[in-house]
Design a protein around this motif. Structure first.
Motif, PDB file in Angstrom:
ATOM      1  N   ALA A 157      50.850  42.372  15.580  1.00 17.19           N
ATOM      2  CA  ALA A 157      51.206  41.556  14.304  1.00 17.19           C
ATOM      3  C   ALA A 157      52.346  42.517  13.376  1.00 17.19           C
ATOM      4  O   ALA A 157      51.920  43.504  13.103  1.00 17.19           O
ATOM      5  CB  ALA A 157      50.209  40.829  13.464  1.00 17.19           C
ATOM      6  N   LEU A 230      54.656  40.425  16.005  1.00 18.65           N
ATOM      7  CA  LEU A 230      54.003  39.012  16.386  1.00 18.65           C
ATOM      8  C   LEU A 230      53.644  38.303  14.939  1.00 18.65           C
ATOM      9  O   LEU A 230      53.618  39.066  13.870  1.00 18.65           O
ATOM     10  CB  LEU A 230      52.840  39.341  17.099  1.00 18.65           C
ATOM     11  CG  LEU A 230      52.824  40.004  18.467  1.00 18.65           C
ATOM     12  CD1 LEU A 230      51.394  40.187  19.193  1.00 18.65           C
ATOM     13  CD2 LEU A 230      53.776  38.754  19.616  1.00 18.65           C
ATOM     14  N   ASN A 233      49.372  35.546  12.001  1.00 18.93           N
ATOM     15  CA  ASN A 233      48.183  34.716  12.265  1.00 18.93           C
ATOM     16  C   ASN A 233      47.680  35.109  13.548  1.00 18.93           C
ATOM     17  O   ASN A 233      46.697  34.254  14.184  1.00 18.93           O
ATOM     18  CB  ASN A 233      48.395  33.377  11.968  1.00 18.93           C
ATOM     19  CG  ASN A 233      49.393  32.661  12.811  1.00 18.93           C
ATOM     20  OD1 ASN A 233      49.968  33.341  13.726  1.00 18.93           O
ATOM     21  ND2 ASN A 233      49.490  31.378  12.545  1.00 18.93           N
ATOM     22  N   VAL A 234      48.441  36.056  14.445  1.00 24.56           N
ATOM     23  CA  VAL A 234      47.520  36.247  15.663  1.00 24.56           C
ATOM     24  C   VAL A 234      45.954  36.741  15.636  1.00 24.56           C
ATOM     25  O   VAL A 234      45.972  37.440  14.510  1.00 24.56           O
ATOM     26  CB  VAL A 234      48.530  37.237  16.658  1.00 24.56           C
ATOM     27  CG1 VAL A 234      49.828  36.676  16.917  1.00 24.56           C
ATOM     28  CG2 VAL A 234      48.598  38.607  15.861  1.00 24.56           C
ATOM     29  N   GLY A 239      47.226  43.172  21.175  1.00 24.71           N
ATOM     30  CA  GLY A 239      47.449  42.413  22.499  1.00 24.71           C
ATOM     31  C   GLY A 239      47.826  43.310  23.579  1.00 24.71           C
ATOM     32  O   GLY A 239      49.008  43.563  23.579  1.00 24.71           O
ATOM     33  N   SER A 256      43.225  42.091  25.063  1.00 21.97           N
ATOM     34  CA  SER A 256      43.592  41.162  23.991  1.00 21.97           C
ATOM     35  C   SER A 256      42.156  40.589  23.050  1.00 21.97           C
ATOM     36  O   SER A 256      42.612  40.529  22.073  1.00 21.97           O
ATOM     37  CB  SER A 256      44.164  39.932  24.577  1.00 21.97           C
ATOM     38  OG  SER A 256      43.546  39.057  25.525  1.00 21.97           O
TER      39      SER A 256
END
Length: 336
Positions: A157, A230, A233-234, A239, A256
């Motif tokens: 992120a 990213l 809010n992932v 990942g 992930s």
């Protein structure tokens, strides 16, 4: 066999602190000294982990004859000089990946290591991950046949990459992990690369999005994907997953975090559980396995062979070639 190996850690960012914390829990290690240029932070870390000696100048730490092993967890641009100085000071050296900024700097480090009787290892932590190591065994057994394709992604992120991207690109920062695994699995060298990179924020120096496609000598195609932009809010910290296709079968590896989910008022999260978690107040995971392996090599007077400096150098060179391919928007041949 040596009973205790006296350790010093140079570089006390978030991962440097992980090194201190992990070494403190390993029976073979005794953390004697820490070093960073930030004096207040240095004193706080020394107090927190009860480390008796602390320095703002790494050269003074290297002059300490009570230190056997140095863990270098600084910015990559500082790796070369600190590592060479540590080797010349008679220390064993663990240096985090990437090994150095360029292939030429890697060569200087390797030359210095060969001129001493001390051990040198580069922290390619994924080789110590259970799933990645088992994949290596499956490949070597011949069960999936010859590798035709390997696609790996390691994405983060935006909120956790801002500071890193002032110092290193996403390809160089995380691409080294999966490209190292690809070379390890295939036992083949790259012959060409094409890549594309992007910078999506005006606040960063280096590209936060990168894709690179390598063709190897054995004909395999390797694609690495590193997206450090990213949405914030992932639900995961990293990942990461990999798909390996062979002539007889395939291997899929997924980090992930979807196997462990936590839903709260803040949303869905996949807390990290494999690389360096703490369980019952004790450090676990890949970093612990990696450092423990190196300590045991030193204690038993054994040269590390799970990862060699030459292998690490090959990855540094390959990533830099990918960045060149992106900058020039063309396929780069490695024999140029």
């Amino acid at each position: 066999m040596i009973e205790r190996i006296r350790c010093g850690v140079i570089g006390l960012g978030w991962f440097g602190e992980h090194h201190v914390d992990t070494l403190k829990e390993l029976p073979l290690a005794e953390v004697k000294a820490v070093c960073t240029r930030r004096e207040e932070h240095l004193k706080n870390i020394a107090k927190k982990y009860n480390v008796p000696q602390y320095y703002t100048d790494y050269r003074k730490l290297l002059a300490n004859k009570d230190i056997d092993l140095i863990s270098v967890v600084t910015h990559v641009k500082d790796h070369k000089q600190i590592t060479i100085d540590a080797l010349k000071a008679g220390k064993h050296v663990f240096v985090e990946k990437p090994m150095a900024d360029t292939q030429e700097e890697c060569d200087e480090i390797i030359k210095a290591a060969k001129e001493t009787e001390k051990n040198l290892i580069i922290g390619h932590i994924c080789r110590f991950g259970v799933e990645y190591a088992i994949a290596k065994e499956e490949i070597e057994s011949g069960k999936i046949g010859k590798i035709l394709s390997l696609h790996a992604r390691r994405n983060l992120a935006s909120c956790i990459t801002e500071s890193h991207l002032q110092k290193i690109s996403s390809l160089f920062g995380d691409g080294v992990h999966d490209l190292d695994l690809a070379f390890w699995y295939t036992q083949s060298k790259p012959v060409s690369v094409y890549a594309q990179t992007r910078k999506t924020r005006s606040t960063i120096i280096y590209d936060d999005l990168g894709w690179a496609m390598f063709t190897l000598e054995n004909g395999a195609i390797v694609v690495i994907e590193n997206i450090w932009c990213l949405p914030d809010n992932v639900p995961f910290a990293i990942g990461a997953n990999m798909q390996i296709v062979g002539t007889k079968g395939t291997i899929s590896i997924d980090f992930s975090g979807e196997h462990f989910k936590v839903l709260t008022e803040e949303g869905l999260q996949y807390p990290p559980t494999v690389s360096w978690p703490k369980i019952h107040g004790l450090r676990r995971g890949w970093l612990k396995e990696e450092l423990d392996y190196f300590l045991k090599c030193i204690a038993n007077n054994k040269e590390p062979d799970i990862i060699t400096p030459e292998e690490s150098k090959a990855v540094v060179h390959a990533i830099r070639m990918a960045e060149k391919a992106a900058a020039e928007n063309r396929v780069i041949n490695f024999d140029e």
